[in-house]
Write a protein that holds these residues in place. Structure first.
Motif, mmCIF file in Angstrom:
data_model
loop_
_atom_site.group_PDB
_atom_site.id
_atom_site.type_symbol
_atom_site.label_atom_id
_atom_site.label_comp_id
_atom_site.label_asym_id
_atom_site.label_seq_id
_atom_site.Cartn_x
_atom_site.Cartn_y
_atom_site.Cartn_z
ATOM 1 N N ALA A 185 -14.230 117.250 -88.090
ATOM 2 C CA ALA A 185 -14.438 118.606 -88.769
ATOM 3 C C ALA A 185 -14.250 119.541 -88.152
ATOM 4 O O ALA A 185 -13.311 120.594 -87.820
ATOM 5 C CB ALA A 185 -15.473 119.118 -89.959
ATOM 6 N N THR A 186 -15.192 119.695 -87.500
ATOM 7 C CA THR A 186 -14.997 121.292 -86.071
ATOM 8 C C THR A 186 -14.172 121.420 -85.400
ATOM 9 O O THR A 186 -13.117 122.460 -85.830
ATOM 10 C CB THR A 186 -15.840 121.030 -85.440
ATOM 11 N N PRO A 187 -12.851 120.673 -84.990
ATOM 12 C CA PRO A 187 -11.747 120.497 -84.323
ATOM 13 C C PRO A 187 -10.777 121.496 -85.004
ATOM 14 O O PRO A 187 -9.695 121.709 -85.109
ATOM 15 C CB PRO A 187 -11.320 119.277 -83.405
ATOM 16 N N HIS A 188 -10.883 121.469 -86.667
ATOM 17 C CA HIS A 188 -9.603 120.743 -87.307
ATOM 18 C C HIS A 188 -9.760 122.806 -87.348
ATOM 19 O O HIS A 188 -9.099 123.339 -87.287
ATOM 20 C CB HIS A 188 -10.387 120.542 -88.752
ATOM 21 N N VAL A 189 -10.885 123.598 -87.670
ATOM 22 C CA VAL A 189 -11.468 124.379 -87.298
ATOM 23 C C VAL A 189 -11.509 125.252 -86.222
ATOM 24 O O VAL A 189 -10.701 126.807 -86.401
ATOM 25 C CB VAL A 189 -12.964 125.170 -87.767
#
Length: 653
Positions: free
Chosen positions: A478-482
């Motif tokens: 999820a982190t790389p989406h942000v």
């Protein structure tokens, strides 16, 4: 994995011995301590660096007893940024290596009791925010052909695997089961505004990135001052051969990704951020350009390598390196166990800011250095943004460092907006983004397909998947989406010549998120894997217990970009610093909407001169001094200051 702790949080010249029990001794690297000295002894230390003596009698007496054989500054000198390094106090941190048989706790306490020492910390190991034992699921085109693909947006790129990326565009049709239309990152509208800018650099602090991957090669950052595989430090930044970034595990410029134990995680993260869009192969990404306009760049800051466990020493060097070499976003899929995780299952943890800051002072110092020193007062972002996975312990609090208020902590969600069964949430967690939910989409009762359904598809090395693509899940996905959403927002600000602070970007990120509380009703059933039994243990989670604990809501990249265009303030042409006999180039197109008739007038041409080439201005320093100049074009004019000074090893004289 155990978290870290410092032996002292003492400042000033007076200190008392530390009596408290150190809880992380088992996680400490044997024969190593990180020591922070007081500013008054900096000059003595610098004259003895890379030796076995500190030059301070009381310190040397202890080191002699310990059998110390190496004593050096943690952060190497980079003359471009030494001034701000010293201002942040990072030049006062030293690594001491001694006989591995020595009592590390006793030696640390003795050092911490000295008046010349302000803090001592174990060089402890750090924890990945993903299970390195859990392997990616390779993408198999034959198996994927059985799926119902997403139709994607009308303006979709020609990347053939975009239809399998529900995290990018979710129309509810993929695999024909349980997906909610719109439960994605909200990129459909964003791509119409921006697809990235190569001046925006995201540092992937993770396993090494597969820099030759056909979908990643065009998106890799290059250190133009270095030569690939050259063992020399050609640009003088303190790191040799750092062409794509640096391998802080092995202390070499050769980034690695192909050890048999490498999971491909760093490459997978990089693909979500900036796999090349519209190139007719593979996947699409959030900020990977559009085929004709390049996207953001990936800097590989490697802190994990196969089975090698990363230490905090590697981590903090990577963080500072990222700030000093142009990155403005830190992509971090690592951290410590949530303070609300079951200690029986997960071990020691952090519950408060004070615990983390006290136990991990060098980590705090390095991360705050990035936040305050990345970016530029004249660019699209001032400061940097650290983006962290919330963690995967199903706990009602994010793990540190991400839970600290200055950073962004990301919750993982499933393709129907619900929280993923594994994700941390609640206290310290800031925003949701697609992370995948494999257990949720496994239907044991119907004997359905188990595997990639609900997971995130991205790039990996070929030893992980022969196709170069695979599925993973987790809050670390999820982190790389942000991270890429913020990079895209900065790109869009650059296109519109807008300047915002890092805090302003974070505020817009949260404000533009899609609320999810209204859908958090009723139970959510999933199948949990149990050793020797398989995925047949049916579990239940009550969604209502997540209400008000999902941060600002689900990431919406399109809404974020729309909020950027008129935010902040106009960018201004920067003041110029150059050494005598040297030149520096600025592209006026980054600061003016219309550069027609670009011209520059320097008031004292004995000090400096300038020449215009298209939209670029080349400034040349002649003699030490200060002069003013006026830059003008069709968009208007700006007065600037040109300073010509000789630089030194400690920065500007």
């Amino acid at each position: 994995m155990l978290a870290g702790a410092s032996l002292s949080a003492i400042t000033g010249c007076e200190a008392e011995p530390v009596e408290e029990e150190i809880s992380i001794k088992d996680a400490a690297v044997k024969g190593e301590l990180l020591v922070k000295f007081i500013p008054e002894v900096a000059e003595i230390l610098e004259s003895h660096a890379y030796m076995t003596k500190a030059g301070i009698p009381s310190v040397d007496e202890i080191l002699d007893i310990a059998g110390a054989y190496e004593f050096e500054r943690v952060f190497p000198v980079d003359s471009r940024h030494e001034d701000r390094t010293r201002e942040a106090g990072l030049h006062l941190w030293y690594i001491v290596r001694f006989d591995e048989g020595g009592d590390i706790e006793e030696i640390g306490k003795k050092l911490a009791s000295l008046g010349q020492v302000s803090g001592v910390e174990y060089n402890h190991t750090i924890k990945r925010a993903y299970n390195a034992e859990k392997r990616a699921i390779p993408f198999d085109i034959a198996s994927a052909a059985l799926a119902t693909k997403s139709s994607g947006p009308a303006s979709a790129f020609n990347d053939p695997l975009l239809g399998y990326q529900w995290n990018m565009v979710n129309d509810g049709n993929l695999w024909g089961r349980g997906f909610a239309p719109g439960a994605d990152a909200g990129v459909k509208d964003a791509w119409e505004l921006s697809t990235g800018d190569p001046s925006v650099i995201v540092a992937v602090v993770d396993e090494g990135v597969f820099y030759d991957h056909p979908d990643l090669a065009a998106s890799m950052w290059h250190n133009t001052g270095e030569i690939f595989a050259d063992p020399k430090d050609n640009d003088g930044n303190g790191y040799s051969g750092d062409y794509y970034g640096y391998n802080f595990v092995k202390e070499t410029g050769q980034v690695s990704y192909s050890l048999s134990a490498d999971t491909g995680h760093g490459s997978h993260v990089a693909g979500v951020i900036a796999a090349q869009n519209n190139n007719g192969i593979g996947i699409s990404s959030i900020a990977g350009g559009n085929g004709s306009v390049p996207g953001v760049k990936i800097m590989s800051c490697q802190i994990f390598s196969g089975n090698y466990v990363a230490s905090i020493l590697a981590e903090v060097k990577a963080v500072k390196y990222a700030a000093d070499n142009g990155a403005v976003i830190l992509q971090c899929s690592w951290g410590y166990t949530s303070g609300k995780a079951d200690p029986y299952d997960w071990g020691p943890q952090y519950s408060t800011d004070e615990q983390w800051m006290t136990d991990c002072p060098i980590e705090k110092d390095a991360l705050l250095y990035f936040i305050h020193n990345a970016g530029s007062p004249n660019g699209p972002i001032e400061g940097g943004i650290g983006v962290f996975a919330s963690g995967n312990e199903s706990a009602a609090a994010a793990g540190y460092p991400g839970a600290y208020g200055d950073f962004v902590s990301v919750i993982g969600t499933a393709p129907d907006f619900t929280p993923a069964v594994y994700t941390n949430y609640g206290t310290g967690a800031d925003i949701c983004a697609p992370g995948g939910d494999q257990d949720y989409f496994y239907d044991f009762e119907k004997n359905g397909h188990y595997g990639e359904i609900g997971c995130i598809l991205s790039t990996v090395p070929y030893h992980v998947s022969e196709s170069g693509y695979a599925y993973m899940e987790g809050s670390s996905m999820a982190t790389p989406h942000v991270s890429s959403a913020l990079a895209l927002a900065i790109s869009y600000a650059a296109q519109n010549h807008r300047h915002l602070s890092a805090d302003e970007y974070k505020e817009l990120l949260y404000r533009s998120a899609t609320p999810v509380d209204d859908i958090l009703e009723g139970p959510k059933f999933y199948y949990k894997y149990v050793a020797d039994l398989g995925h047949n243990q049916k579990k239940r989670m009550e969604l209502a217990s997540y209400k008000g604990k999902m941060g600002a809501g689900q990431l919406n990249v399109g809404a974020l970009l729309r909020s950027v265009k008129d935010a902040g303030r106009p960018m201004v042409f920067p003041n110029v610093f150059v050494s005598p006999g040297k030149s520096i180039v600025f592209d006026a197109a980054r600061y003016f909407d219309d550069t027609t008739g670009l011209n520059i007038v320097i008031n004292d041409q004995i000090v400096a001169a300038a020449a215009v080439y298209g939209t670029r201005i080349v400034f040349s320093g002649f003699a030490e001094g200060v002069t003013t100049a006026t830059v003008s074009c069709a968009s208007g004019s700006q007065d600037i200051v040109i300073t010509v000074k000789q630089s030194s090893g400690n920065g500007w004289l």
